[in-house]
Design a protein around this motif. Structure first.
Motif, PDB file in Angstrom:
ATOM      1  N   ASP A   9       0.831  -1.209   0.000  1.00 44.90           N
ATOM      2  CA  ASP A   9       0.000   0.000   0.000  1.00 44.90           C
ATOM      3  C   ASP A   9       0.863   1.255   0.000  1.00 44.90           C
ATOM      4  O   ASP A   9       0.574   2.225  -0.688  1.00 44.90           O
ATOM      5  CB  ASP A   9      -0.934   0.019   1.216  1.00 44.90           C
ATOM      6  N   THR A  10       1.926   1.246   0.774  1.00 51.53           N
ATOM      7  CA  THR A  10       2.841   2.387   0.850  1.00 51.53           C
ATOM      8  C   THR A  10       3.507   2.619  -0.502  1.00 51.53           C
ATOM      9  O   THR A  10       3.601   3.755  -0.968  1.00 51.53           O
ATOM     10  CB  THR A  10       3.909   2.166   1.938  1.00 51.53           C
ATOM     11  N   GLN A  11       3.942   1.529  -1.137  1.00 51.12           N
ATOM     12  CA  GLN A  11       4.561   1.658  -2.465  1.00 51.12           C
ATOM     13  C   GLN A  11       3.572   2.197  -3.481  1.00 51.12           C
ATOM     14  O   GLN A  11       3.919   3.035  -4.308  1.00 51.12           O
ATOM     15  CB  GLN A  11       5.119   0.314  -2.922  1.00 51.12           C
ATOM     16  N   ALA A  12       2.324   1.734  -3.430  1.00 51.41           N
ATOM     17  CA  ALA A  12       1.297   2.214  -4.356  1.00 51.41           C
ATOM     18  C   ALA A  12       1.025   3.698  -4.130  1.00 51.41           C
ATOM     19  O   ALA A  12       0.886   4.472  -5.088  1.00 51.41           O
ATOM     20  CB  ALA A  12       0.011   1.405  -4.189  1.00 51.41           C
ATOM     21  N   ASP A  13       0.975   4.103  -2.860  1.00 53.80           N
ATOM     22  CA  ASP A  13       0.759   5.523  -2.542  1.00 53.80           C
ATOM     23  C   ASP A  13       1.922   6.378  -3.047  1.00 53.80           C
ATOM     24  O   ASP A  13       1.715   7.476  -3.567  1.00 53.80           O
ATOM     25  CB  ASP A  13       0.587   5.720  -1.033  1.00 53.80           C
ATOM     26  N   GLU A  14       3.138   5.873  -2.890  1.00 52.93           N
ATOM     27  CA  GLU A  14       4.313   6.614  -3.353  1.00 52.93           C
ATOM     28  C   GLU A  14       4.322   6.739  -4.872  1.00 52.93           C
ATOM     29  O   GLU A  14       4.648   7.801  -5.405  1.00 52.93           O
ATOM     30  CB  GLU A  14       5.591   5.927  -2.862  1.00 52.93           C
ATOM     31  N   LYS A  15       3.949   5.669  -5.569  1.00 59.44           N
ATOM     32  CA  LYS A  15       3.877   5.722  -7.037  1.00 59.44           C
ATOM     33  C   LYS A  15       2.825   6.729  -7.491  1.00 59.44           C
ATOM     34  O   LYS A  15       3.047   7.491  -8.423  1.00 59.44           O
ATOM     35  CB  LYS A  15       3.559   4.342  -7.616  1.00 59.44           C
ATOM     36  N   GLN A  16       1.672   6.726  -6.811  1.00 59.73           N
ATOM     37  CA  GLN A  16       0.607   7.666  -7.168  1.00 59.73           C
ATOM     38  C   GLN A  16       1.060   9.096  -6.911  1.00 59.73           C
ATOM     39  O   GLN A  16       0.810   9.992  -7.719  1.00 59.73           O
ATOM     40  CB  GLN A  16      -0.671   7.369  -6.378  1.00 59.73           C
ATOM     41  N   ALA A  17       1.739   9.328  -5.805  1.00 60.55           N
ATOM     42  CA  ALA A  17       2.232  10.669  -5.488  1.00 60.55           C
ATOM     43  C   ALA A  17       3.245  11.127  -6.532  1.00 60.55           C
ATOM     44  O   ALA A  17       3.235  12.293  -6.952  1.00 60.55           O
ATOM     45  CB  ALA A  17       2.853  10.691  -4.096  1.00 60.55           C
ATOM     46  N   THR A  18       4.096  10.221  -6.981  1.00 62.11           N
ATOM     47  CA  THR A  18       5.081  10.555  -8.019  1.00 62.11           C
ATOM     48  C   THR A  18       4.370  10.904  -9.326  1.00 62.11           C
ATOM     49  O   THR A  18       4.690  11.896  -9.977  1.00 62.11           O
ATOM     50  CB  THR A  18       6.056   9.377  -8.247  1.00 62.11           C
ATOM     51  N   ARG A  19       3.375  10.075  -9.711  1.00 54.05           N
ATOM     52  CA  ARG A  19       2.604  10.347 -10.936  1.00 54.05           C
ATOM     53  C   ARG A  19       1.890  11.691 -10.840  1.00 54.05           C
ATOM     54  O   ARG A  19       1.906  12.475 -11.787  1.00 54.05           O
ATOM     55  CB  ARG A  19       1.571   9.237 -11.160  1.00 54.05           C
ATOM     56  N   ASP A  20       1.267  11.952  -9.692  1.00 53.68           N
ATOM     57  CA  ASP A  20       0.552  13.220  -9.508  1.00 53.68           C
ATOM     58  C   ASP A  20       1.506  14.403  -9.575  1.00 53.68           C
ATOM     59  O   ASP A  20       1.180  15.444 -10.147  1.00 53.68           O
ATOM     60  CB  ASP A  20      -0.196  13.222  -8.170  1.00 53.68           C
ATOM     61  N   GLY A  21       2.698  14.255  -8.999  1.00 53.25           N
ATOM     62  CA  GLY A  21       3.692  15.331  -9.055  1.00 53.25           C
ATOM     63  C   GLY A  21       4.125  15.625 -10.481  1.00 53.25           C
ATOM     64  O   GLY A  21       4.248  16.783 -10.878  1.00 53.25           O
ATOM     65  N   LYS A  22       4.327  14.570 -11.272  1.00 52.36           N
ATOM     66  CA  LYS A  22       4.708  14.761 -12.675  1.00 52.36           C
ATOM     67  C   LYS A  22       3.577  15.404 -13.469  1.00 52.36           C
ATOM     68  O   LYS A  22       3.824  16.272 -14.312  1.00 52.36           O
ATOM     69  CB  LYS A  22       5.101  13.419 -13.302  1.00 52.36           C
ATOM     70  N   ARG A  23       2.349  14.995 -13.201  1.00 52.92           N
ATOM     71  CA  ARG A  23       1.204  15.601 -13.891  1.00 52.92           C
ATOM     72  C   ARG A  23       1.078  17.083 -13.532  1.00 52.92           C
ATOM     73  O   ARG A  23       0.828  17.917 -14.400  1.00 52.92           O
ATOM     74  CB  ARG A  23      -0.082  14.862 -13.534  1.00 52.92           C
ATOM     75  N   ALA A  24       1.262  17.385 -12.255  1.00 47.88           N
ATOM     76  CA  ALA A  24       1.187  18.778 -11.816  1.00 47.88           C
ATOM     77  C   ALA A  24       2.291  19.609 -12.462  1.00 47.88           C
ATOM     78  O   ALA A  24       2.052  20.742 -12.897  1.00 47.88           O
ATOM     79  CB  ALA A  24       1.260  18.866 -10.294  1.00 47.88           C
ATOM     80  N   ASP A  25       3.492  19.050 -12.548  1.00 47.64           N
ATOM     81  CA  ASP A  25       4.597  19.761 -13.197  1.00 47.64           C
ATOM     82  C   ASP A  25       4.286  20.036 -14.669  1.00 47.64           C
ATOM     83  O   ASP A  25       4.522  21.134 -15.168  1.00 47.64           O
ATOM     84  CB  ASP A  25       5.896  18.954 -13.102  1.00 47.64           C
ATOM     85  N   ARG A  26       3.753  19.034 -15.369  1.00 49.18           N
ATOM     86  CA  ARG A  26       3.419  19.193 -16.789  1.00 49.18           C
ATOM     87  C   ARG A  26       2.327  20.255 -16.979  1.00 49.18           C
ATOM     88  O   ARG A  26       2.436  21.126 -17.830  1.00 49.18           O
ATOM     89  CB  ARG A  26       2.974  17.848 -17.376  1.00 49.18           C
ATOM     90  N   LEU A  27       1.301  20.196 -16.131  1.00 48.76           N
ATOM     91  CA  LEU A  27       0.238  21.200 -16.216  1.00 48.76           C
ATOM     92  C   LEU A  27       0.770  22.597 -15.882  1.00 48.76           C
ATOM     93  O   LEU A  27       0.386  23.579 -16.523  1.00 48.76           O
ATOM     94  CB  LEU A  27      -0.913  20.835 -15.274  1.00 48.76           C
ATOM     95  N   ALA A  28       1.662  22.695 -14.903  1.00 51.99           N
ATOM     96  CA  ALA A  28       2.247  23.996 -14.530  1.00 51.99           C
ATOM     97  C   ALA A  28       3.019  24.582 -15.705  1.00 51.99           C
ATOM     98  O   ALA A  28       2.952  25.793 -15.956  1.00 51.99           O
ATOM     99  CB  ALA A  28       3.141  23.846 -13.307  1.00 51.99           C
ATOM    100  N   ARG A  29       3.748  23.734 -16.435  1.00 51.70           N
ATOM    101  CA  ARG A  29       4.467  24.224 -17.624  1.00 51.70           C
ATOM    102  C   ARG A  29       3.477  24.715 -18.690  1.00 51.70           C
ATOM    103  O   ARG A  29       3.710  25.751 -19.329  1.00 51.70           O
ATOM    104  CB  ARG A  29       5.360  23.126 -18.198  1.00 51.70           C
ATOM    105  N   GLN A  30       2.384  23.994 -18.873  1.00 53.71           N
ATOM    106  CA  GLN A  30       1.379  24.417 -19.853  1.00 53.71           C
ATOM    107  C   GLN A  30       0.728  25.735 -19.430  1.00 53.71           C
ATOM    108  O   GLN A  30       0.495  26.616 -20.259  1.00 53.71           O
ATOM    109  CB  GLN A  30       0.313  23.329 -20.032  1.00 53.71           C
ATOM    110  N   ILE A  31       0.447  25.874 -18.154  1.00 53.32           N
ATOM    111  CA  ILE A  31      -0.119  27.125 -17.643  1.00 53.32           C
ATOM    112  C   ILE A  31       0.872  28.260 -17.849  1.00 53.32           C
ATOM    113  O   ILE A  31       0.500  29.356 -18.284  1.00 53.32           O
ATOM    114  CB  ILE A  31      -0.505  26.983 -16.154  1.00 53.32           C
ATOM    115  N   GLY A  32       2.136  28.002 -17.553  1.00 52.82           N
ATOM    116  CA  GLY A  32       3.174  29.017 -17.753  1.00 52.82           C
ATOM    117  C   GLY A  32       3.296  29.434 -19.206  1.00 52.82           C
ATOM    118  O   GLY A  32       3.451  30.621 -19.507  1.00 52.82           O
ATOM    119  N   SER A  33       3.213  28.474 -20.120  1.00 51.31           N
ATOM    120  CA  SER A  33       3.273  28.793 -21.553  1.00 51.31           C
ATOM    121  C   SER A  33       2.085  29.648 -21.967  1.00 51.31           C
ATOM    122  O   SER A  33       2.227  30.611 -22.719  1.00 51.31           O
ATOM    123  CB  SER A  33       3.280  27.505 -22.386  1.00 51.31           C
ATOM    124  N   PHE A  34       0.899  29.289 -21.462  1.00 48.21           N
ATOM    125  CA  PHE A  34      -0.293  30.080 -21.758  1.00 48.21           C
ATOM    126  C   PHE A  34      -0.116  31.501 -21.246  1.00 48.21           C
ATOM    127  O   PHE A  34      -0.390  32.476 -21.958  1.00 48.21           O
ATOM    128  CB  PHE A  34      -1.534  29.437 -21.122  1.00 48.21           C
TER     129      PHE A  34
END
Length: 119
Positions: A9-34
């Motif tokens: 469960d801890t590993q799954a939570d860590e993987k999800q947190a990593t995925r969410d962080g990458k998604r947030a970073d990608r969206l932040a770059r798109q927002i910055g470009s806009f």
């Protein structure tokens, strides 16, 4: 046995947190470009239920767009990372900044005014 489940469960939570962080970073770059393209930007986050959250962006020049995040948490993180101003509601002065053209008006009116059907 229970320790193994906790570890999984801890590993799954860590993987999800990593995925969410990458998604947030990608969206932040798109927002910055806009924001860069439109002389700055402001945002509002709206819930989309199970589908996530919609980030509505309005540029200083009146241009607008939106992005969809998989969750409200990811959307909030992305907007915070991008550094744009966030509004609680899409109304008042913020909504008045949006500039629409003939395409948007015909799409909003649909068949009532002879525009394209909204299908």
């Amino acid at each position: 046995m229970a320790d193994t489940q906790v570890d999984a469960d801890t590993q799954a939570d860590e993987k999800q947190a990593t995925r969410d962080g990458k998604r947030a970073d990608r969206l932040a770059r798109q927002i910055g470009s806009f924001a860069k393209e439109h002389g700055g930007a402001e945002a509002q986050i709206a819930y989309l239920g199970e589908k996530g959250a919609r980030i509505v962006l309005v540029g200083e020049d009146g241009g607008w767009g939106d992005l969809v995040a998989p969750s409200h948490v990811v959307a909030t993180s992305a907007v915070e990372k991008s550094g744009v101003t966030v509004h609680e509601d899409f109304d008042g002065e913020f909504a008045a900044k949006v500039k629409t053209g003939p395409y948007e008006w015909s799409r909003m009116a649909g068949i009532q005014l002879g525009g394209p059907k909204n299908s």
